[in-house]
Design a protein around this motif. Structure first.
Motif, mmCIF file in Angstrom:
data_model
loop_
_atom_site.group_PDB
_atom_site.id
_atom_site.type_symbol
_atom_site.label_atom_id
_atom_site.label_comp_id
_atom_site.label_asym_id
_atom_site.label_seq_id
_atom_site.Cartn_x
_atom_site.Cartn_y
_atom_site.Cartn_z
ATOM 1 N N PHE A 143 0.849 -1.196 0.000
ATOM 2 C CA PHE A 143 0.000 0.000 0.000
ATOM 3 C C PHE A 143 0.884 1.245 0.000
ATOM 4 C CE2 PHE A 143 -2.326 3.286 2.444
ATOM 5 C CZ PHE A 143 -3.436 3.419 1.629
ATOM 6 N N SER A 144 1.884 1.242 0.868
ATOM 7 C CA SER A 144 2.864 2.333 0.830
ATOM 8 C C SER A 144 4.193 1.818 1.348
ATOM 9 C CB SER A 144 2.399 3.519 1.678
ATOM 10 O OG SER A 144 2.525 3.198 3.046
ATOM 11 N N LEU A 145 5.263 2.441 0.880
ATOM 12 C CA LEU A 145 6.603 1.994 1.236
ATOM 13 C C LEU A 145 7.519 3.210 1.184
ATOM 14 C CD1 LEU A 145 8.426 -0.474 1.788
ATOM 15 C CD2 LEU A 145 8.701 -0.726 -0.673
ATOM 16 N N ALA A 146 8.198 3.521 2.271
ATOM 17 C CA ALA A 146 9.052 4.709 2.269
ATOM 18 C C ALA A 146 10.304 4.477 3.094
ATOM 19 C CB ALA A 146 8.282 5.906 2.834
ATOM 20 N N GLN A 147 11.388 5.054 2.622
ATOM 21 C CA GLN A 147 12.666 4.928 3.313
ATOM 22 C C GLN A 147 13.083 6.318 3.788
ATOM 23 O OE1 GLN A 147 15.735 3.292 0.848
ATOM 24 N NE2 GLN A 147 17.105 2.916 2.579
ATOM 25 N N SER A 148 13.634 6.403 5.016
ATOM 26 C CA SER A 148 14.091 7.711 5.484
ATOM 27 C C SER A 148 15.305 7.540 6.379
ATOM 28 C CB SER A 148 12.962 8.410 6.255
ATOM 29 O OG SER A 148 12.594 7.605 7.357
#
Lengths: 339, 295
Positions: free
Chosen positions: A296-301
């Motif tokens: 659904f969502s995927l984020a790297q920080s």
């Protein structure tokens, strides 16, 4: 670099409640220093001791090399203090309040007559200064209180949770003002439980929790120190527990993944700590495809200050806030502080 | 972006000025400066919220009218030869009004404590924190003088007569002495008690009982024996009796006997000395309360 504020092994209890167990940090001259921690961590008590409103049970407090315990009046002269709850006399106009403040700091008439208009100008208070303070909005009150705190040109301005309850625009105005203040050479000590506030403003910070300092440094130092990147993954908007666990198993087997935590508070999203790797996200997506799970969502920080807090205390600042809110007796604390 | 911003000198610290101010200004002139500023604040409050002053003037006026009417049919000569009750009552109302006002002196300080305004004063480098106490005292004394003037005028209108200039000055002195002691007591309590509820409780419990246990409404020999003793120990009686004498007799001197108690008759001078002693005792008694807060 000269030390503006030195706090060493500070201790303070109210009755049987230990508000500050052991707090030490130093604020260098000309920097913005942030004191970050959840409500009830001991920030306000530390500030009250620094501003000579409370007598510490133990430890050392110095402002510009002068002891706040041995010589409180000299320290009061060197500090400007902006309290969390702005206490203003509603019947007075802004001008009258500033004049009272000038007299309390013994400004001679000549200095008073130049300083007040100067600060009214800088803080954009012209349209309000002759109105009663009872008519002010939160942002204007805060600006008036800043003017009051700066009237005597203090070496250090101390602000306790200055943006709590302010609208976004007033918050931005305040942030920019504090940067300008630093530019002019005034040291700023600010407490906050807003991560982004400290991250945006502070040159250095101390994170405090349950009355002790758990870390001190620049924001980037603290973040670099815990290492790795953060990945937030949502399989679905609200992921069923079993799917989340299935994904956890498969992701934990990837070589660059260090830790996978299921965040039940956020609809079973997955929080991953990964080694900095260029294509981490595509590899994660591939492994999920392999077991027929969507993303659904995927984020790297990069790690945030919240991650620093999490690493040190085992809980996020938000969780600490919620926990503190349910156990605190605000009324009782206010009574204690009146003493 | 930050680097290109113009440096604003109005925001720069100036430790040198702070240092200079600390060294060159005398503690006494600093004390006067801060006391006057704090008094000014209280007077601005009074001017913009005059309801408390209005009530403070209307209430004694009602005492005069209502108590006067209450006892208007008392047998002639009961309060002394050819003496109207109005004449007898005026001194009692003067002192009681000043006393009530002074007893409330601690309330604004208590609210400043509760709303955090007091912190604003305590973080400032005051020459002495007694300026907070001094300002409240000056304010309450000024307020009492206004009230006293109104009551004296109203009583004269209601038939109590008017003392001469010397008599009026003596009244001012006595009102000053009783207000000073009671104000100090109230301020001491404002720093010692936990909150305004407790302070109000103390005010309610002391206010009217002290009125009835004094000679404000009836002379000493009307009272039961035990009450005579209490009334003879009540500071209010020591303020009421000399003022009553001034109202009833044209000529008086420092050694005129103005007050009878079950055990002693006292002259004007002795009564003043006792009021002074009362003030000194209260001021001494509140020292530890203030010092605890102001240390």
């Amino acid at each position: 670099m000269a030390v503006a504020v030195l706090i060493e092994n500070l201790q303070k209890s109210y009755g049987d409640v230990c508000a500050v167990k052991d707090i030490s940090f130093t604020v260098n001259q000309g920097e913005i220093f942030g004191l970050l921690g959840p409500n009830g961590a001991g920030k306000t008590t530390t500030i009250r001791c620094l501003c000579t409103l409370a007598k510490p049970d133990g430890g050392k407090i110095e402002v510009g090399g002068v002891s706040a315990i041995a010589n409180p009046r000299a320290v009061r002269n060197r500090l400007g203090y902006v309290a969390q709850e702005v206490a203003i006399d509603k019947v007075l106009t802004g001008q009258e309040l500033l004049e009272l403040q000038a007299a309390l700091y013994h400004l001679p008439a000549k200095e008073r007559k130049t300083r007040i208009p100067q600060l009214v100008e800088v803080l954009g208070l012209k349209d309000y200064i002759n109105k009663k303070t009872g008519t002010y909005s939160g942002g204007i009150r805060k600006r008036l209180d800043l003017a009051a705190g700066l009237l005597h040109q203090p070496e250090v301005l101390v602000l306790d949770e200055p943006t709590v309850g302010l609208d976004i625009e007033s918050r931005m105005v305040l942030w920019n003002f504090l940067r300008e203040l630093k530019q002019a050479g005034t040291t700023v000590l600010i407490t906050s439980h807003y991560l982004e506030e400290i991250d945006a403003l502070a040159d250095r910070l101390a994170i405090i929790d349950k009355g002790v300092v758990i870390d001190e440094g620049t924001p980037s130092e603290l973040k670099a120190q815990i290492g790795g990147d953060r990945v937030t993954l949502r399989i679905r908007e609200f992921t069923p527990q079993e799917e989340a666990e299935k994904a956890q198993n498969i992701l934990e087997s990837l070589p660059f993944v260090e830790q996978v935590i299921i965040n039940t508070a956020q609809g079973n999203s997955l929080n991953l700590i990964v080694q900095s790797e260029a294509n981490a996200l595509s590899q994660i997506e591939q492994s999920l495809n392999g077991i027929n799970l969507p993303t659904f969502s995927l984020a790297q920080s990069r790690p945030s200050l919240d991650d620093v807090y999490l690493a040190a205390t085992g809980r996020t600042l938000m969780d600490a806030e919620i926990a503190a809110a349910s156990t605190r007796d605000i009324k009782k604390e206010q009574k204690q502080q009146m003493k | 972006m930050v680097a290109t911003r113009k440096i604003n000198s109005a925001l720069a610290p100036n430790p040198r000025i702070t240092e200079e101010r600390e060294i060159t200004s005398s503690p006494l002139s600093n004390f006067i400066q801060e006391t006057l500023a704090l008094t000014k604040r209280l007077l601005i409050q009074l001017q913009r919220r005059p309801s408390s002053l209005m009530a403070g003037v209307i209430q004694p006026f009602m005492w005069l009218v209502l108590f006067g009417a209450l006892f208007s049919k008392a047998p002639q000569g009961l309060f002394g030869e050819d003496l109207s009750y109005a004449k007898f009552l005026a001194p009692g109302v003067i002192v009681f009004t000043a006393f009530s006002g002074a007893l409330n002196a601690g309330l604004p300080v208590m609210f400043d404590r509760e709303f955090g305004f007091l912190n604003r004063l305590l973080v400032a480098p005051l020459a002495s924190r007694y300026s907070i106490v001094a300002a409240s005292t000056i304010y309450i004394i000024a307020l009492s003088f206004i009230q006293t003037a109104v009551i004296i005028a109203a009583s004269a209108f209601l038939g109590a007569g008017l003392p001469g200039i010397a008599g009026l000055s003596a009244i001012a002195l006595i009102v000053f002495l009783i207000v000073l002691g009671v104000t100090a007591l109230s301020l001491g309590l404002a720093f010692a008690l936990p909150g305004h509820i407790e302070l109000l409780a103390v005010i309610f419990v002391t206010n009217l009982p002290l009125l009835f246990a004094s000679t404000a409404l009836a002379p000493l020999d009307f009272m039961a024996g035990w009450l005579q003793i209490i009334a003879s120990l009540n500071p209010l009686t020591y303020a009421i009796e000399p003022i009553r004498y001034l109202y009833l007799h044209g000529d008086w001197a420092i050694n005129t006997l103005v007050m009878n108690t079950p055990w002693l008759d006292m002259s004007f001078g002795v009564v003043i000395l006792i009021l002074l002693a009362f003030d000194a005792l209260v001021l001494l008694a509140i020292q530890p309360l203030l010092r605890r807060r102001f240390a």
